[in-house]
Design a protein around this motif. Structure first.
Motif, PDB file in Angstrom:
ATOM      1  N   LYS A 119      10.392  14.961  -4.098  1.00 39.78           N
ATOM      2  CA  LYS A 119      11.672  14.374  -3.540  1.00 39.78           C
ATOM      3  C   LYS A 119      12.280  14.055  -4.195  1.00 39.78           C
ATOM      4  CE  LYS A 119       8.727  11.637  -0.094  1.00 39.78           C
ATOM      5  NZ  LYS A 119       7.712  10.898  -0.180  1.00 39.78           N
ATOM      6  N   ALA A 120      12.616  13.773  -5.253  1.00 41.00           N
ATOM      7  CA  ALA A 120      13.410  13.800  -6.485  1.00 41.00           C
ATOM      8  C   ALA A 120      14.469  14.682  -7.144  1.00 41.00           C
ATOM      9  CB  ALA A 120      12.702  13.017  -7.619  1.00 41.00           C
ATOM     10  N   GLY A 121      13.829  15.549  -6.657  1.00 40.31           N
ATOM     11  CA  GLY A 121      14.359  17.731  -6.688  1.00 40.31           C
ATOM     12  C   GLY A 121      14.869  17.718  -7.579  1.00 40.31           C
ATOM     13  N   LEU A 122      14.137  17.118  -8.691  1.00 46.00           N
ATOM     14  CA  LEU A 122      13.747  17.917 -10.152  1.00 46.00           C
ATOM     15  C   LEU A 122      13.460  19.365 -10.455  1.00 46.00           C
ATOM     16  CD1 LEU A 122      11.989  14.393 -11.917  1.00 46.00           C
ATOM     17  CD2 LEU A 122      14.758  15.088 -11.705  1.00 46.00           C
ATOM     18  N   SER A 123      14.305  19.445 -11.239  1.00 49.87           N
ATOM     19  CA  SER A 123      13.979  21.164 -11.932  1.00 49.87           C
ATOM     20  C   SER A 123      14.124  21.223 -13.218  1.00 49.87           C
ATOM     21  CB  SER A 123      14.584  22.127 -10.604  1.00 49.87           C
ATOM     22  OG  SER A 123      15.973  22.156 -10.472  1.00 49.87           O
ATOM     23  N   GLY A 124      13.955  22.676 -13.981  1.00 47.69           N
ATOM     24  CA  GLY A 124      14.085  22.776 -15.249  1.00 47.69           C
ATOM     25  C   GLY A 124      13.272  21.432 -15.608  1.00 47.69           C
ATOM     26  N   GLU A 125      14.408  21.319 -17.904  1.00 53.50           N
ATOM     27  CA  GLU A 125      13.310  19.994 -18.089  1.00 53.50           C
ATOM     28  C   GLU A 125      13.412  19.024 -17.688  1.00 53.50           C
ATOM     29  OE1 GLU A 125      13.321  19.762 -22.867  1.00 53.50           O
ATOM     30  OE2 GLU A 125      13.803  21.097 -22.230  1.00 53.50           O
ATOM     31  N   VAL A 126      12.510  18.031 -17.501  1.00 53.70           N
ATOM     32  CA  VAL A 126      12.623  16.705 -17.262  1.00 53.70           C
ATOM     33  C   VAL A 126      12.130  16.006 -18.609  1.00 53.70           C
ATOM     34  CG1 VAL A 126      11.661  15.495 -15.773  1.00 53.70           C
ATOM     35  CG2 VAL A 126      12.026  17.174 -15.023  1.00 53.70           C
ATOM     36  N   THR A 127      12.741  14.695 -18.354  1.00 56.68           N
ATOM     37  CA  THR A 127      12.374  13.898 -19.629  1.00 56.68           C
ATOM     38  C   THR A 127      11.843  12.227 -19.568  1.00 56.68           C
ATOM     39  OG1 THR A 127      14.550  13.189 -20.104  1.00 56.68           O
ATOM     40  CG2 THR A 127      13.891  15.251 -21.380  1.00 56.68           C
ATOM     41  N   PRO A 128      11.264  11.786 -20.421  1.00 55.04           N
ATOM     42  CA  PRO A 128      11.459  10.164 -20.154  1.00 55.04           C
ATOM     43  C   PRO A 128      12.352   9.361 -19.256  1.00 55.04           C
ATOM     44  CG  PRO A 128       9.800  10.891 -21.559  1.00 55.04           C
ATOM     45  CD  PRO A 128      10.517  11.569 -21.274  1.00 55.04           C
ATOM     46  N   ALA A 129      13.647   9.993 -19.582  1.00 53.93           N
ATOM     47  CA  ALA A 129      14.714   9.005 -19.197  1.00 53.93           C
ATOM     48  C   ALA A 129      15.240   9.647 -18.176  1.00 53.93           C
ATOM     49  CB  ALA A 129      16.002   9.731 -20.200  1.00 53.93           C
ATOM     50  N   ILE A 130      15.243  11.198 -18.254  1.00 55.41           N
ATOM     51  CA  ILE A 130      15.530  11.073 -16.073  1.00 55.41           C
ATOM     52  C   ILE A 130      14.299  10.971 -15.701  1.00 55.41           C
ATOM     53  CG2 ILE A 130      15.756  13.325 -15.070  1.00 55.41           C
ATOM     54  CD1 ILE A 130      16.306  14.940 -17.731  1.00 55.41           C
ATOM     55  N   LEU A 131      13.392  10.365 -16.016  1.00 54.49           N
ATOM     56  CA  LEU A 131      12.437   9.924 -14.431  1.00 54.49           C
ATOM     57  C   LEU A 131      12.758   9.013 -14.391  1.00 54.49           C
ATOM     58  CD1 LEU A 131       8.787  11.784 -15.607  1.00 54.49           C
ATOM     59  CD2 LEU A 131      10.261  11.919 -13.977  1.00 54.49           C
ATOM     60  N   LYS A 132      13.535   7.905 -15.334  1.00 59.80           N
ATOM     61  CA  LYS A 132      14.030   6.689 -15.828  1.00 59.80           C
ATOM     62  C   LYS A 132      14.888   6.768 -15.039  1.00 59.80           C
ATOM     63  CE  LYS A 132      14.541   2.556 -17.601  1.00 59.80           C
ATOM     64  NZ  LYS A 132      14.489   1.678 -16.346  1.00 59.80           N
ATOM     65  N   ALA A 133      16.042   7.349 -14.854  1.00 57.09           N
ATOM     66  CA  ALA A 133      17.294   7.435 -14.429  1.00 57.09           C
ATOM     67  C   ALA A 133      16.945   7.123 -12.366  1.00 57.09           C
ATOM     68  CB  ALA A 133      17.913   8.547 -14.754  1.00 57.09           C
ATOM     69  N   LYS A 134      15.954   8.206 -12.030  1.00 54.29           N
ATOM     70  CA  LYS A 134      15.483   8.557 -11.232  1.00 54.29           C
ATOM     71  C   LYS A 134      14.763   7.606 -10.455  1.00 54.29           C
ATOM     72  CE  LYS A 134      17.337  12.575 -10.493  1.00 54.29           C
ATOM     73  NZ  LYS A 134      17.882  12.465  -8.659  1.00 54.29           N
ATOM     74  N   SER A 135      14.665   6.295 -10.805  1.00 56.34           N
ATOM     75  CA  SER A 135      13.316   5.056 -10.996  1.00 56.34           C
ATOM     76  C   SER A 135      11.811   5.597 -11.026  1.00 56.34           C
ATOM     77  CB  SER A 135      14.250   4.518  -9.729  1.00 56.34           C
ATOM     78  OG  SER A 135      15.415   4.105 -10.194  1.00 56.34           O
ATOM     79  N   LEU A 136      11.583   6.831 -10.584  1.00 58.60           N
ATOM     80  CA  LEU A 136      10.558   7.363 -10.981  1.00 58.60           C
ATOM     81  C   LEU A 136       9.233   6.623 -11.791  1.00 58.60           C
ATOM     82  CD1 LEU A 136      10.861  10.826 -10.678  1.00 58.60           C
ATOM     83  CD2 LEU A 136      10.376   9.334  -8.850  1.00 58.60           C
ATOM     84  N   ILE A 137       9.927   5.604 -13.115  1.00 66.34           N
ATOM     85  CA  ILE A 137       8.598   4.926 -14.208  1.00 66.34           C
ATOM     86  C   ILE A 137       9.803   3.856 -13.820  1.00 66.34           C
ATOM     87  CG2 ILE A 137       7.637   6.433 -14.980  1.00 66.34           C
ATOM     88  CD1 ILE A 137      10.003   6.581 -17.098  1.00 66.34           C
ATOM     89  N   LYS A 138       9.214   2.824 -14.239  1.00 65.72           N
ATOM     90  CA  LYS A 138       9.844   1.508 -14.880  1.00 65.72           C
ATOM     91  C   LYS A 138      10.610   1.328 -15.725  1.00 65.72           C
ATOM     92  CE  LYS A 138       8.079  -2.163 -11.712  1.00 65.72           C
ATOM     93  NZ  LYS A 138       7.154  -3.241 -11.849  1.00 65.72           N
ATOM     94  N   SER A 139       9.905   1.485 -17.571  1.00 62.58           N
ATOM     95  CA  SER A 139      10.278   1.865 -19.132  1.00 62.58           C
ATOM     96  C   SER A 139       9.187   3.300 -19.740  1.00 62.58           C
ATOM     97  CB  SER A 139       9.504   0.907 -19.726  1.00 62.58           C
ATOM     98  OG  SER A 139       9.917   1.041 -20.657  1.00 62.58           O
ATOM     99  N   GLU A 140      11.022   4.643 -19.970  1.00 66.06           N
ATOM    100  CA  GLU A 140      10.820   5.580 -21.225  1.00 66.06           C
ATOM    101  C   GLU A 140      10.058   4.940 -21.852  1.00 66.06           C
ATOM    102  OE1 GLU A 140      14.358   7.041 -22.723  1.00 66.06           O
ATOM    103  OE2 GLU A 140      15.092   5.942 -21.417  1.00 66.06           O
ATOM    104  N   LEU A 141       9.831   3.870 -23.164  1.00 69.51           N
ATOM    105  CA  LEU A 141       8.667   3.888 -23.409  1.00 69.51           C
ATOM    106  C   LEU A 141       7.352   3.929 -23.630  1.00 69.51           C
ATOM    107  CD1 LEU A 141      11.588   1.582 -25.873  1.00 69.51           C
ATOM    108  CD2 LEU A 141      11.153   3.841 -25.888  1.00 69.51           C
ATOM    109  N   GLY A 142       7.090   3.482 -22.173  1.00 70.24           N
ATOM    110  CA  GLY A 142       5.560   3.275 -21.853  1.00 70.24           C
ATOM    111  C   GLY A 142       4.869   4.140 -21.636  1.00 70.24           C
TER     112      GLY A 142
END
Length: 177
Positions: free
Chosen positions: A106-129
């Motif tokens: 749904k977020a349209g992610l492809s290629g390399e996905v890091t916790p920072a990208i997941l946080k930017a797309k609001s899929l997670i609350k904290s990239e450190l957790g």
């Protein structure tokens, strides 16, 4: 010289003329009744305004300063001891932030996905957790994702689409001696 100082000083005494305003008292906002009260003085004695017993009555256990501890029920088994104890809280449990495959598509992610990208797309609350990848949904694009844990179905679906799952390295905290 001294006489002049005395003459100057008389202007600030009781004989000083009062200023007159053209408005009179109309410029003063009236204070509502009860708005100006002195704060309640807590404690016993004549200074509190509550008299010698300070609303505690005379004599008896409840009139004393340190009479009973919190939750004391007069010797009866207190409520916090009467109720049954249930359950257990594991202090070492890890609470993961779930990320489903359907939310990645749904977020349209492809290629390399890091916790920072997941946080930017609001899929997670904290990239450190800690993050766990779950297998709900389908993936059509090759994704290389970095997470802390994953389900077997999620790994299988991502590898089927031509991607891979990388486990993030945990940083070990150094002990202070």
């Amino acid at each position: 010289m001294a006489q002049e100082r005395i003459e100057q000083g008389r202007g600030f005494g009781a004989k000083r003329a009062k200023k007159s305003t053209s408005l009179g008292n109309k410029n003063l906002v009236p204070v509502p009744e009860g708005a100006k009260t002195s704060p309640k003085r807590v404690g016993q004695g004549p200074g509190s305004g509550m008299g010698k017993t300070s609303t505690r009555g005379s004599k008896g256990q409840r009139a004393r300063a340190a009479s009973m501890r919190r939750g004391f029920e007069g010797g009866q088994l207190p409520l916090h001891r009467r109720l049954p104890k249930r359950g257990f809280t594991n202090i070492f449990s890890e609470v993961f932030q779930p990320v489903n495959l359907v939310s990645l598509t749904k977020a349209g992610l492809s290629g390399e996905v890091t916790p920072a990208i997941l946080k930017a797309k609001s899929l997670i609350k904290s990239e450190l957790g800690p993050i766990k990848l779950l297998g709900t949904g389908e993936v059509t694009v090759a994704i290389t994702i970095t997470v802390d844990a994953f389900s077997a179905s999620a790994k299988e679906k991502i590898e089927k689409a031509g991607g891979k799952v990388i486990i993030r390295e945990k940083k070990k905290e150094e002990k202070k001696n």
